[in-house]
Design an enzyme around this catalytic site. Sequence first.
Site, mmCIF file in Angstrom:
data_model
loop_
_atom_site.group_PDB
_atom_site.id
_atom_site.type_symbol
_atom_site.label_atom_id
_atom_site.label_comp_id
_atom_site.label_asym_id
_atom_site.label_seq_id
_atom_site.Cartn_x
_atom_site.Cartn_y
_atom_site.Cartn_z
ATOM 1 N N HIS A 84 -6.300 2.349 -1.878
ATOM 2 C CA HIS A 84 -5.657 2.357 -3.196
ATOM 3 C C HIS A 84 -6.692 2.062 -4.265
ATOM 4 O O HIS A 84 -7.659 1.333 -4.034
ATOM 5 C CB HIS A 84 -4.464 1.394 -3.268
ATOM 6 C CG HIS A 84 -4.789 -0.047 -3.008
ATOM 7 N ND1 HIS A 84 -5.166 -0.914 -4.006
ATOM 8 C CD2 HIS A 84 -4.783 -0.775 -1.873
ATOM 9 C CE1 HIS A 84 -5.361 -2.118 -3.492
ATOM 10 N NE2 HIS A 84 -5.148 -2.070 -2.197
ATOM 11 N N ASP A 86 -5.956 0.883 -7.412
ATOM 12 C CA ASP A 86 -5.630 -0.193 -8.352
ATOM 13 C C ASP A 86 -6.082 -1.538 -7.787
ATOM 14 O O ASP A 86 -6.307 -1.679 -6.585
ATOM 15 C CB ASP A 86 -4.122 -0.224 -8.652
ATOM 16 C CG ASP A 86 -3.267 -0.478 -7.422
ATOM 17 O OD1 ASP A 86 -3.553 0.102 -6.359
ATOM 18 O OD2 ASP A 86 -2.316 -1.288 -7.513
ATOM 19 N N ASP A 115 -10.835 -5.145 -1.779
ATOM 20 C CA ASP A 115 -9.430 -4.723 -1.875
ATOM 21 C C ASP A 115 -9.248 -3.867 -3.113
ATOM 22 O O ASP A 115 -8.955 -4.377 -4.168
ATOM 23 C CB ASP A 115 -8.542 -5.966 -1.914
ATOM 24 C CG ASP A 115 -7.057 -5.629 -1.949
ATOM 25 O OD1 ASP A 115 -6.701 -4.474 -1.701
ATOM 26 O OD2 ASP A 115 -6.262 -6.541 -2.250
ATOM 27 N N GLU A 149 -0.422 0.145 -5.517
ATOM 28 C CA GLU A 149 -0.146 -0.604 -4.289
ATOM 29 C C GLU A 149 0.118 -2.070 -4.593
ATOM 30 O O GLU A 149 1.000 -2.684 -4.008
ATOM 31 C CB GLU A 149 -1.336 -0.469 -3.328
ATOM 32 C CG GLU A 149 -1.067 -0.961 -1.905
ATOM 33 C CD GLU A 149 -1.281 -2.454 -1.698
ATOM 34 O OE1 GLU A 149 -0.788 -2.980 -0.686
ATOM 35 O OE2 GLU A 149 -1.935 -3.106 -2.530
ATOM 36 N N GLU A 150 -0.659 -2.624 -5.507
ATOM 37 C CA GLU A 150 -0.596 -4.071 -5.760
ATOM 38 C C GLU A 150 0.695 -4.499 -6.458
ATOM 39 O O GLU A 150 0.984 -5.692 -6.548
ATOM 40 C CB GLU A 150 -1.813 -4.516 -6.589
ATOM 41 C CG GLU A 150 -3.159 -4.307 -5.881
ATOM 42 C CD GLU A 150 -3.364 -5.210 -4.658
ATOM 43 O OE1 GLU A 150 -2.455 -5.990 -4.323
ATOM 44 O OE2 GLU A 150 -4.437 -5.114 -4.040
ATOM 45 N N ASP A 175 -4.931 2.657 7.157
ATOM 46 C CA ASP A 175 -4.923 2.040 5.825
ATOM 47 C C ASP A 175 -5.677 0.718 5.882
ATOM 48 O O ASP A 175 -6.107 0.278 6.949
ATOM 49 C CB ASP A 175 -3.465 1.832 5.356
ATOM 50 C CG ASP A 175 -3.335 1.567 3.857
ATOM 51 O OD1 ASP A 175 -4.339 1.699 3.115
ATOM 52 O OD2 ASP A 175 -2.216 1.218 3.414
ATOM 53 N N HIS A 418 -7.712 -11.158 -3.906
ATOM 54 C CA HIS A 418 -6.667 -11.605 -4.849
ATOM 55 C C HIS A 418 -7.029 -12.948 -5.497
ATOM 56 O O HIS A 418 -6.185 -13.580 -6.134
ATOM 57 C CB HIS A 418 -5.284 -11.735 -4.174
ATOM 58 C CG HIS A 418 -4.666 -10.408 -3.847
ATOM 59 N ND1 HIS A 418 -3.321 -10.186 -3.858
ATOM 60 C CD2 HIS A 418 -5.230 -9.223 -3.533
ATOM 61 C CE1 HIS A 418 -3.075 -8.923 -3.531
ATOM 62 N NE2 HIS A 418 -4.224 -8.330 -3.325
HETATM 63 ZN ZN LIG Z 1 -5.071 -3.822 -1.024
#
Ligand SMILES: [Zn+2]
Length: 445
Positions: A84, A86, A115, A149-150, A175, A418
């Site tokens: 992803h 984003d 990520d 996705e987030e 994934d 994150h």
């Molecule tokens: Zn991710």
Amino acid sequence: MSLPGEPTTSRAVAKLQALVRIPTVSDRDPAKVDVQAFDDFVTELAVQFPVLHDTLELTRVDSHGLLFHWPGASAERPVVLMAHLDVVPVEGTWQHPAFGGDVVDGHIWGRGTLDDKGSLVGICEAVETLLERGFTPAQDVWLSFGCNEEVSGTSAVLAVEELARRGVRPWFVLDEGGAVASEAFPGVKAPIGVIGLTEKGVTSLELRVEGRGGHASTPTPMGPTARIARAIVRLDRAPMAPRTPSPTIELFRRMAPHGPLPLRPVFANAARLKPLLTRALLAAGPETSAMTRTTFAVTTLSGSPALNVIAATARAGVNIRIMVGDTVADVLEHVRTVVADDQVEVDVVERNEPSPVSPMDEAFELLEATIGEVFPDAVAAPYVMMAATDSRFFTEICERVYRFAPFRMTKAQRQAIHSYDEHLGVDAFVDGVRWYQRLIERIPA
Ligand SMILES: [Zn+2]
């Protein structure tokens, strides 16, 4: 861009740097999304991967989701590689700018390096390199890159609809998720290449009690706030039954030869000693405990807006991660039984079942063999993912959905996801590019 004679490793790193510098932060509120950043990302991707963009057919899904089709020698067993574009917002104090993409001390620093732009650029660089060599994959390869996705957005759902519309039934889907994780388990020295076979289902409930409200000077016992409080405490004291699912048993069996000496027999006989293992995981802390059961976290609370007014409505939000083996219906029944109060209304805000468990057959063995080739010191093993990924939507059209990013990550790096100071080793990134390339080359006819 690489100079003549310069190794191609720096070419891949420069591409990741360029794409990390574009702040593609997603948001549940479309009005808060910097659309220009997403436009710039899509444009820059085409600049960085010209051969890929010239050769592969691109379908745009959702606002900035990208679905590329690379025809192979056969379309019989197509493969989908996902990532992803984003990222989550920047928090905390960073040692190096979050959107700087700086290379310092052998690491690329920035939001998204782990990520999930590392995977996205890794996949694209592998494809670009193979195309430059005139390579044709044995099977069709699809690249599906989500843009939200987030924030649990719809781009992966729409990509699945598009594939279904074209009659594509993937042989397997790969994934983000696991990694080549060092310090994965206390006392285990070897890095573990963990491949997620399933993921927990994210479900949210709202508990609500309505009452008369009124002046805070004349309260009645067991008003809405007290009832909500009692419900929360009851839920906290009565967790759902723990168990150790089969992927976790297999994870321990594979870690056994590398585990601490006294625990090796326990790991090796995990299937037979399941109750003992489950108790040990429960006792070892919140992370390992979450490996054994459905978890409940009361995250939001509200009552009266004023100090001198009794709440007419009290609410508690409960975020639940459902373990494979339990269902949303089981969870609702558990909540109603444990709370045991007719005046507490239970509403489902968001409902996701745990994903089906992918088999450990030929496709898993392909991932495993590629891990063995590129990361010879690592032990490939299945596991149950605690977090959610876009790949859960692909279980609609594919029974083999795996979650693995081919990057070496320390515990500190995994904690930076994150959070702050997200960074990916330059060597780790280059190994990851090679892993994706070898994976595509190894897809069987
Ligand atoms: Zn991710």
